[in-house]
Design a protein around this motif. Sequence first.
Motif, PDB file in Angstrom:
ATOM      1  N   GLY A  21       0.782  -0.837  -0.727  1.00 53.91           N
ATOM      2  CA  GLY A  21       0.084  -0.401  -0.252  1.00 53.91           C
ATOM      3  C   GLY A  21       0.969   1.545  -0.115  1.00 53.91           C
ATOM      4  N   SER A  22       2.434   1.203   0.349  1.00 60.20           N
ATOM      5  CA  SER A  22       3.324   1.645   0.539  1.00 60.20           C
ATOM      6  C   SER A  22       2.907   2.626  -0.756  1.00 60.20           C
ATOM      7  N   ARG A  23       2.639   2.536  -2.283  1.00 62.40           N
ATOM      8  CA  ARG A  23       3.040   3.213  -3.067  1.00 62.40           C
ATOM      9  C   ARG A  23       1.913   3.494  -3.817  1.00 62.40           C
ATOM     10  N   ARG A  24       0.529   3.577  -3.123  1.00 63.37           N
ATOM     11  CA  ARG A  24      -0.828   4.273  -3.124  1.00 63.37           C
ATOM     12  C   ARG A  24      -0.657   4.763  -2.856  1.00 63.37           C
ATOM     13  N   ARG A  25      -0.165   5.367  -1.838  1.00 65.63           N
ATOM     14  CA  ARG A  25      -0.352   6.609  -0.906  1.00 65.63           C
ATOM     15  C   ARG A  25       0.924   7.554   0.223  1.00 65.63           C
ATOM     16  N   PRO A  26       0.816   8.264  -0.749  1.00 65.26           N
ATOM     17  CA  PRO A  26       1.663   9.339  -0.837  1.00 65.26           C
ATOM     18  C   PRO A  26       1.452  10.862  -0.122  1.00 65.26           C
ATOM     19  N   GLY A  27       0.263  10.449   0.110  1.00 63.26           N
ATOM     20  CA  GLY A  27      -0.617  11.460   1.276  1.00 63.26           C
ATOM     21  C   GLY A  27       0.125  11.159   2.376  1.00 63.26           C
ATOM     22  N   LEU A  28      -0.390   9.485   3.375  1.00 61.05           N
ATOM     23  CA  LEU A  28       0.230   9.503   3.949  1.00 61.05           C
ATOM     24  C   LEU A  28       1.948   9.757   4.519  1.00 61.05           C
ATOM     25  N   VAL A  29       2.457   9.342   3.001  1.00 62.37           N
ATOM     26  CA  VAL A  29       3.848   9.590   3.140  1.00 62.37           C
ATOM     27  C   VAL A  29       4.114  10.957   3.736  1.00 62.37           C
ATOM     28  N   LEU A  30       4.257  11.664   2.791  1.00 62.79           N
ATOM     29  CA  LEU A  30       4.367  13.146   3.219  1.00 62.79           C
ATOM     30  C   LEU A  30       3.100  13.633   4.704  1.00 62.79           C
ATOM     31  N   ALA A  31       2.481  13.037   4.724  1.00 60.43           N
ATOM     32  CA  ALA A  31       2.026  13.523   6.227  1.00 60.43           C
ATOM     33  C   ALA A  31       3.432  12.865   7.774  1.00 60.43           C
ATOM     34  N   ILE A  32       3.273  11.880   6.845  1.00 60.12           N
ATOM     35  CA  ILE A  32       4.905  10.816   8.120  1.00 60.12           C
ATOM     36  C   ILE A  32       5.959  12.173   7.945  1.00 60.12           C
ATOM     37  N   VAL A  33       7.195  12.117   6.926  1.00 59.96           N
ATOM     38  CA  VAL A  33       7.811  13.038   6.737  1.00 59.96           C
ATOM     39  C   VAL A  33       8.047  14.293   7.176  1.00 59.96           C
ATOM     40  N   LEU A  34       6.580  14.784   7.259  1.00 59.01           N
ATOM     41  CA  LEU A  34       6.176  15.977   7.413  1.00 59.01           C
ATOM     42  C   LEU A  34       5.806  16.235   9.555  1.00 59.01           C
ATOM     43  N   THR A  35       5.635  15.387   9.745  1.00 59.38           N
ATOM     44  CA  THR A  35       5.687  15.388  11.253  1.00 59.38           C
ATOM     45  C   THR A  35       6.644  14.847  11.975  1.00 59.38           C
ATOM     46  N   CYS A  36       7.711  14.771  11.562  1.00 55.30           N
ATOM     47  CA  CYS A  36       9.423  13.713  11.452  1.00 55.30           C
ATOM     48  C   CYS A  36       9.842  15.475  11.586  1.00 55.30           C
ATOM     49  N   GLN A  37       9.261  16.312  10.412  1.00 53.63           N
ATOM     50  CA  GLN A  37      10.652  17.544  11.188  1.00 53.63           C
ATOM     51  C   GLN A  37      10.011  18.539  11.087  1.00 53.63           C
ATOM     52  N   THR A  38       8.408  18.350  11.904  1.00 55.08           N
ATOM     53  CA  THR A  38       8.022  19.201  12.724  1.00 55.08           C
ATOM     54  C   THR A  38       7.882  19.144  14.124  1.00 55.08           C
ATOM     55  N   MET A  39       8.566  17.506  14.405  1.00 51.34           N
ATOM     56  CA  MET A  39       9.048  16.957  15.679  1.00 51.34           C
ATOM     57  C   MET A  39      10.344  17.336  15.743  1.00 51.34           C
ATOM     58  N   PHE A  40      11.469  18.073  14.381  1.00 55.27           N
ATOM     59  CA  PHE A  40      12.838  18.018  15.310  1.00 55.27           C
ATOM     60  C   PHE A  40      13.066  19.970  14.769  1.00 55.27           C
ATOM     61  N   ILE A  41      11.984  20.609  14.663  1.00 52.92           N
ATOM     62  CA  ILE A  41      12.062  22.169  14.204  1.00 52.92           C
ATOM     63  C   ILE A  41      11.601  22.565  15.439  1.00 52.92           C
ATOM     64  N   LEU A  42      10.405  22.051  16.075  1.00 49.42           N
ATOM     65  CA  LEU A  42       9.670  22.607  16.439  1.00 49.42           C
ATOM     66  C   LEU A  42      11.001  22.251  18.831  1.00 49.42           C
ATOM     67  N   ASP A  43      11.098  21.152  18.591  1.00 46.81           N
ATOM     68  CA  ASP A  43      12.589  21.135  19.411  1.00 46.81           C
ATOM     69  C   ASP A  43      13.859  21.921  19.778  1.00 46.81           C
ATOM     70  N   THR A  44      14.287  22.998  18.203  1.00 45.66           N
ATOM     71  CA  THR A  44      14.648  24.016  18.480  1.00 45.66           C
ATOM     72  C   THR A  44      13.962  24.645  19.443  1.00 45.66           C
ATOM     73  N   SER A  45      12.723  25.296  19.639  1.00 43.49           N
ATOM     74  CA  SER A  45      12.375  26.073  19.765  1.00 43.49           C
ATOM     75  C   SER A  45      11.410  25.229  20.846  1.00 43.49           C
ATOM     76  N   VAL A  46      11.028  24.871  21.277  1.00 38.75           N
ATOM     77  CA  VAL A  46      10.177  24.102  22.778  1.00 38.75           C
ATOM     78  C   VAL A  46      10.865  24.636  23.695  1.00 38.75           C
ATOM     79  N   VAL A  47      12.264  24.402  23.848  1.00 38.73           N
ATOM     80  CA  VAL A  47      12.331  24.269  25.214  1.00 38.73           C
ATOM     81  C   VAL A  47      12.959  26.336  25.740  1.00 38.73           C
ATOM     82  N   ASN A  48      13.344  26.857  24.549  1.00 34.26           N
ATOM     83  CA  ASN A  48      12.826  28.821  24.721  1.00 34.26           C
ATOM     84  C   ASN A  48      12.284  28.468  26.495  1.00 34.26           C
ATOM     85  N   ILE A  49      10.648  28.570  25.840  1.00 38.31           N
ATOM     86  CA  ILE A  49       9.817  28.750  27.017  1.00 38.31           C
ATOM     87  C   ILE A  49      10.371  28.533  28.578  1.00 38.31           C
ATOM     88  N   ALA A  50      10.737  26.968  28.767  1.00 38.05           N
ATOM     89  CA  ALA A  50      11.267  26.284  29.244  1.00 38.05           C
ATOM     90  C   ALA A  50      12.390  26.589  29.817  1.00 38.05           C
TER      91      ALA A  50
END
Length: 491
Positions: A21-50
């Motif tokens: 099913g992976s070959r027919r679900r580019p939307g899921l692939v994009l969602a997964i990789v963007l979740t990774c990107q969100t986690m990594f970018i967010l972790d640069t600033s999430v500590v700022n407030i704390a």
Amino acid sequence: MTEEILPTPTTGGTRVPGPPGSRRRPGLVLAIVLTCQTMFILDTSVVNIALPRIQRDMAFSPADLSWVLNAYMLAFGGLLLLGGRIGDIFGQRRALIGGVAVFTVASLAGGLSASAGMLLVARAGQGIGAAVAAPTVLALITIGFPDQAARGRALGAYAAVSGSGAALGLIAGGMLTDWISWRWVLFINVPVGAVLLVSAPLFIAETDRRPGRFDLAGSLTSTLGMTALVFGFIRAAEQDFGDPAALGALGAAVILLALFVAIEARARQPITPLRLFAHRDRATGYLGLLFVMAAGNGMFFFLTQFLQQIRGYDPLKAGLAFVPLTVLILISSHASARLLPRLGAKTLTASGAAAITVGLLWLARLTPSDGYAGSLLGPTLIAGLGMGTLLVGITTVLTSGVRAEDAGAASGLLNVMQQIGGALGLAILVTAFGAATRTAHGTGHHVFTKGATTAFTVGAAFTACTIVLALTMKTRQDPAPEPLRGEESIR
């Protein structure tokens, strides 16, 4: 409208099947990789407030506290080039899964830290994991969305995540710190990482494994060189540029980075192929992105301190103050992705940088008595509009025309400019802040505000340089991407 799928990888001439099913679900692939990107970018600033709570609980000195941010950004940025190579050699999916696993374990260790040293080691571990996994995000987008229109939409989503991640981190950090504990700004990554580790093997097909070797000498000199450079500026902020340790670190940085360039020029398989800089627009875009990230990271750092130390906001209220900025980044990145074919990447990059410059110059007029609605909301909205617009334009420039075998290295270098630009920019702006506060007069609030406004002015100079760089780009339209070898699609 066409549906694009990831290429079917081969290893040594044998076809490697992707998960069902992976070959027919580019939307899921994009969602997964963007979740990774969100986690990594967010972790640069999430500590700022704390940071104030972390300083209190872990007994950090004011100078050492900055390493809670820089330990992550330096490990992340310094090893990203090697991380991009890992994805090229072992496959992008394997690199993503391995990097997320390291990041998740390090996040758990950071939340459980019993000492300042343990926390810094855990933050560096997070950076190592992010360095391996983050380059796979753009590589999978570049390979998985070969159609120009589909890729443009995917890059628009990527830009929205990248641009809003820092602000979202401030909001999430405020909520977690206020409602539970600062430790949860690290613990929150554990369930997200677990979901990614389960979903990635199910929905992402493996990419080609390309035989090669690791450029360890290049990786070591680049990482040590950037660490020495940032340390030199932070040391100068505490003392001055006449301090022997600061001068020694800056001198070592120059030597190490020059050695890095020499190694890359001669290496058979460099972690940073110098041919990536052969295209004038791409070379200009890398430098422009570095300037923007330097200014943006400093803006978030000093604004969070201003809101909490000068205006008396609690962590949650300070985080919520960035909601309008986040919304503007999302709206402008979405609109810019649609306008990209008509206006071109050059126009979007220059106009976005101009808006950020205006916002920073407005912030440079702050006084201790200024309120949020009258003096902070307007400039942050303008800066948010510029960030979303610029990131769509500059990401398009940096990912267009990249050969398939350089996809990991190119995306790794883009992320390097984001992380190293942020770390180096924070170090430079903290140096400007320190110099201004040493000569300022008045109460503590006036001294801090004088230092912060000086930092905003220097940040505006950075983004003004990006305007000039964007205007020197040769063409108005995006360079055409080179065909990706082994690419397949169903139309």
